[in-house]
Design a protein around this motif. Structure first.
Motif, PDB file in Angstrom:
ATOM      1  N   CYS A  30      41.433 -45.986  47.169  1.00 43.59           N
ATOM      2  CA  CYS A  30      40.869 -44.684  47.535  1.00 43.59           C
ATOM      3  C   CYS A  30      39.609 -44.871  48.379  1.00 43.59           C
ATOM      4  CB  CYS A  30      40.560 -43.878  46.277  1.00 43.59           C
ATOM      5  SG  CYS A  30      42.037 -43.492  45.292  1.00 43.59           S
ATOM      6  N   ALA A  31      39.173 -43.790  49.014  1.00 41.85           N
ATOM      7  CA  ALA A  31      38.063 -43.865  49.956  1.00 41.85           C
ATOM      8  C   ALA A  31      36.758 -44.301  49.302  1.00 41.85           C
ATOM      9  CB  ALA A  31      37.879 -42.507  50.645  1.00 41.85           C
ATOM     10  N   ASP A  32      36.617 -44.100  47.989  1.00 39.57           N
ATOM     11  CA  ASP A  32      35.381 -44.517  47.314  1.00 39.57           C
ATOM     12  C   ASP A  32      35.421 -45.979  46.893  1.00 39.57           C
ATOM     13  OD1 ASP A  32      37.196 -44.417  45.250  1.00 39.57           O
ATOM     14  OD2 ASP A  32      36.048 -43.039  43.996  1.00 39.57           O
ATOM     15  N   LYS A  34      37.647 -47.374  44.886  1.00 39.45           N
ATOM     16  CA  LYS A  34      38.255 -47.588  43.583  1.00 39.45           C
ATOM     17  C   LYS A  34      39.776 -47.455  43.679  1.00 39.45           C
ATOM     18  CE  LYS A  34      34.293 -45.795  40.974  1.00 39.45           C
ATOM     19  NZ  LYS A  34      33.820 -44.743  40.042  1.00 39.45           N
ATOM     20  N   ASP A  51      40.003 -39.647  36.029  1.00 41.93           N
ATOM     21  CA  ASP A  51      38.813 -40.500  35.999  1.00 41.93           C
ATOM     22  C   ASP A  51      37.974 -40.346  34.732  1.00 41.93           C
ATOM     23  OD1 ASP A  51      39.584 -41.355  38.492  1.00 41.93           O
ATOM     24  OD2 ASP A  51      37.730 -40.782  39.514  1.00 41.93           O
TER      25      ASP A  51
END
Length: 225
Positions: A30-32, A34, A51
């Motif tokens: 994912c973009a973060d 994670k 989450d």
């Protein structure tokens, strides 16, 4: 186009960048930064549930009931489609505290059925209230005794693919029957299994997801002999 059965596909290696029919069911970056289960990014509500709430061991008796209520309310609907409504149930249904929910009456049910932020299903709402009355005096030990009687083992290691997360198990079928014996409603084997996943008593994430945890060796069954 014909699809090859699993037995004729090359073994799935999630570290292999080559496209593979099973890759869509493995953890995704994912973009973060994670990696998450492939279903986690379906909606903002699903991401929040994944989450923070999904596959979290309860700290107290109320949390066992709250997790069970979420699965009763979501049962029969598209998987994860109602995650965004979860905070509303706490807001409008007495924080899903068993002793408080048990005191709700017919007028409260009618008010809940008029609320557009909720799943307006009378049978489910009444089942949650009924179940609260069945367990309002339960302690953590009572919930753990139920799991022990259903012979729920320590969770296995998470699978590589979401396809390998079952809808029900022999344990969840036993558990469903035990709930019925104790007076609970609307808890079939699938709902019982998703409750086990939600309380981290069955695998709920795929391997590689930052929320997935391998089996604790200390909880593994002792080797035979």
């Amino acid at each position: 186009m014909d699809t090859l059965p699993d037995s004729q596909l090359d073994p799935f290696d999630p570290s292999d960048p080559q496209d593979h029919p099973h890759a869509a069911f493995a953890a995704v970056g994912c973009a973060d930064g994670k990696p998450r289960c492939p279903w986690a990014v379906a909606t903002p509500g699903t991401l929040l549930d994944h989450d923070h709430d999904w596959a979290v061991p309860p700290d107290n008796s109320a949390q066992y009931f709250q997790a069970l209520s979420m699965e009763v309310l979501d049962s029969g609907l598209a998987r994860w489609s109602q995650s965004g409504r979860h905070p509303s149930w706490y807001l409008y249904m007495a924080d899903l505290e068993p002793a408080r929910v048990a005191r709700l009456d017919e007028d409260d049910v009618e008010d809940l059925l008029l609320n557009p932020e909720l799943i307006r299903n009378r049978a489910k709402i009444e089942a949650v209230i009924h179940n609260a009355r069945a367990c309002e005096d339960w302690s953590v030990a009572d919930w753990q005794a139920l799991l022990a009687e259903a012979q729920v083992p320590a969770p296995a290691d998470p699978p590589l693919r979401s396809l390998d997360l079952p809808d029900s198990t022999p344990e969840s079928r036993r558990l469903s029957g035990l709930f019925r014996e104790r007076g609970f409603k609307l808890i079939g084997p699938v709902t019982a299994h998703r409750w086990l996943q939600r309380i981290a008593r069955a695998p709920g994430h795929v391997r590689g997801c930052f929320r997935a945890h391998p089996r604790d060796p200390e909880q593994s069954p002792a080797p035979a002999g």
